[in-house]
Design a protein around this motif. Structure first.
Motif, short mmCIF file in Angstrom:
data_model
loop_
_atom_site.label_atom_id
_atom_site.label_comp_id
_atom_site.label_asym_id
_atom_site.label_seq_id
_atom_site.Cartn_x
_atom_site.Cartn_y
_atom_site.Cartn_z
N VAL A 89 9.70 2.45 -1.62
CA VAL A 89 8.38 2.99 -1.27
C VAL A 89 8.09 4.22 -2.13
O VAL A 89 8.95 5.10 -2.28
CB VAL A 89 8.32 3.38 0.22
CG1 VAL A 89 7.03 4.12 0.54
CG2 VAL A 89 8.44 2.14 1.10
N GLY A 149 3.40 5.54 4.52
CA GLY A 149 2.27 5.03 5.29
C GLY A 149 1.24 6.09 5.62
O GLY A 149 0.17 5.77 6.15
N TYR A 150 1.52 7.35 5.32
CA TYR A 150 0.60 8.46 5.57
C TYR A 150 0.11 9.02 4.24
O TYR A 150 0.83 9.03 3.24
CB TYR A 150 1.30 9.60 6.32
CG TYR A 150 1.71 9.32 7.75
CD1 TYR A 150 1.12 10.00 8.81
CD2 TYR A 150 2.71 8.40 8.04
CE1 TYR A 150 1.52 9.78 10.12
CE2 TYR A 150 3.12 8.17 9.34
CZ TYR A 150 2.52 8.86 10.38
OH TYR A 150 2.91 8.64 11.67
N GLU A 155 2.34 2.47 1.61
CA GLU A 155 2.61 1.81 2.89
C GLU A 155 3.83 0.91 2.75
O GLU A 155 3.90 0.10 1.82
CB GLU A 155 1.40 0.97 3.30
CG GLU A 155 1.57 0.22 4.60
CD GLU A 155 0.37 -0.63 4.93
OE1 GLU A 155 0.43 -1.38 5.93
OE2 GLU A 155 -0.63 -0.57 4.19
#
Length: 229
Positions: A89, A149-150, A155
């Motif tokens: 990520v 995801g923030y 995400e």
């Protein structure tokens, strides 16, 4: 938005990041706000049936006619921002090094629903304490990551990004930044991540501070009795 990369030799490289939101995306957002299909007005004078329609109308008018979409982007772009891939990520983070020698590295994590924006007012006092009534020995090198995801972190494409996985990612981030001794702080969800880091005790972590009692939330029986409170 755009990501400026100086040397993307590997996925784990630390890459400079710059926010650049095209005008057409903002125009599209405004069109969608203006095209909102409103429900009928609530039948009561309080919020027992949800947020009042007049409040929602006022909020949308503010977003359409008053809110400066570039203001926060400019504030973030004034700080050193980066992304790096951790455990598959892309993690976005702000990294401000103090000008004071021997500043203590500090990774601070935001809450839910939140972002690094909620901590921007801490950057000056923590990295440059002498300008805010403090002493040079109060200085921190500050790392403000966006939880996956923030904000501008990617995400996750799979489930499993719980507090402990994020805690391991933060330890890896601090390692990549070259910090061999550091502390962690968090509130709300960030407190859960800081708590998880303390339990994992990664090499280099020497202390944590939270402003939420995570173990008590997970186990109400752990809360002190009325007399103890």
């Amino acid at each position: 938005m755009t990501v400026t990369t100086d040397n993307p030799a590997t996925a784990t490289a630390i890459r400079p990041f710059h926010i650049d939101i095209p005008d057409e995306k903002l125009d599209d957002l405004r069109r969608r706000i203006a095209a909102t299909r409103w429900p009928s007005k609530e039948l009561v004078a309080d919020r027992s049936q949800g947020v009042q329609l007049t409040a929602l109308h006022a909020l949308c008018r503010y977003w359409l006619n008053e809110y400066d979409f570039g203001r926060v982007a400019e504030r973030l772009n004034a700080l050193p921002q980066f992304v790096t891939e951790i455990d598959g990520v892309d993690v976005h983070f702000v990294h401000v090094r103090s000008a004071h020698e021997n500043a203590l590295p500090l990774v601070m994590t935001h809450g839910w629903p939140g972002s690094v924006i909620e901590m921007l007012d801490t950057v000056g006092p923590l990295t440059d304490p002498t300008e805010h009534g403090g002493q040079p020995e109060d200085a921190f090198d500050l790392v403000l990551p966006s939880v996956p995801g923030y904000g501008f972190s990617a995400e996750p494409a799979e489930v499993g990004w719980d507090l402990f996985r994020t805690a391991r990612a933060w330890a890896e981030l601090m390692r990549r930044l070259g910090y061999t001794s550091y502390v962690a702080q968090g509130g709300d969800v960030g407190a859960g991540i800081a708590d998880a880091m303390s339990r994992q005790a990664p090499e280099g972590l020497i202390g944590v501070h939270t402003n939420l009692l995570v173990p008590a939330l997970n186990d109400p029986a752990a809360l002190p009795g009325d007399t103890e409170q």
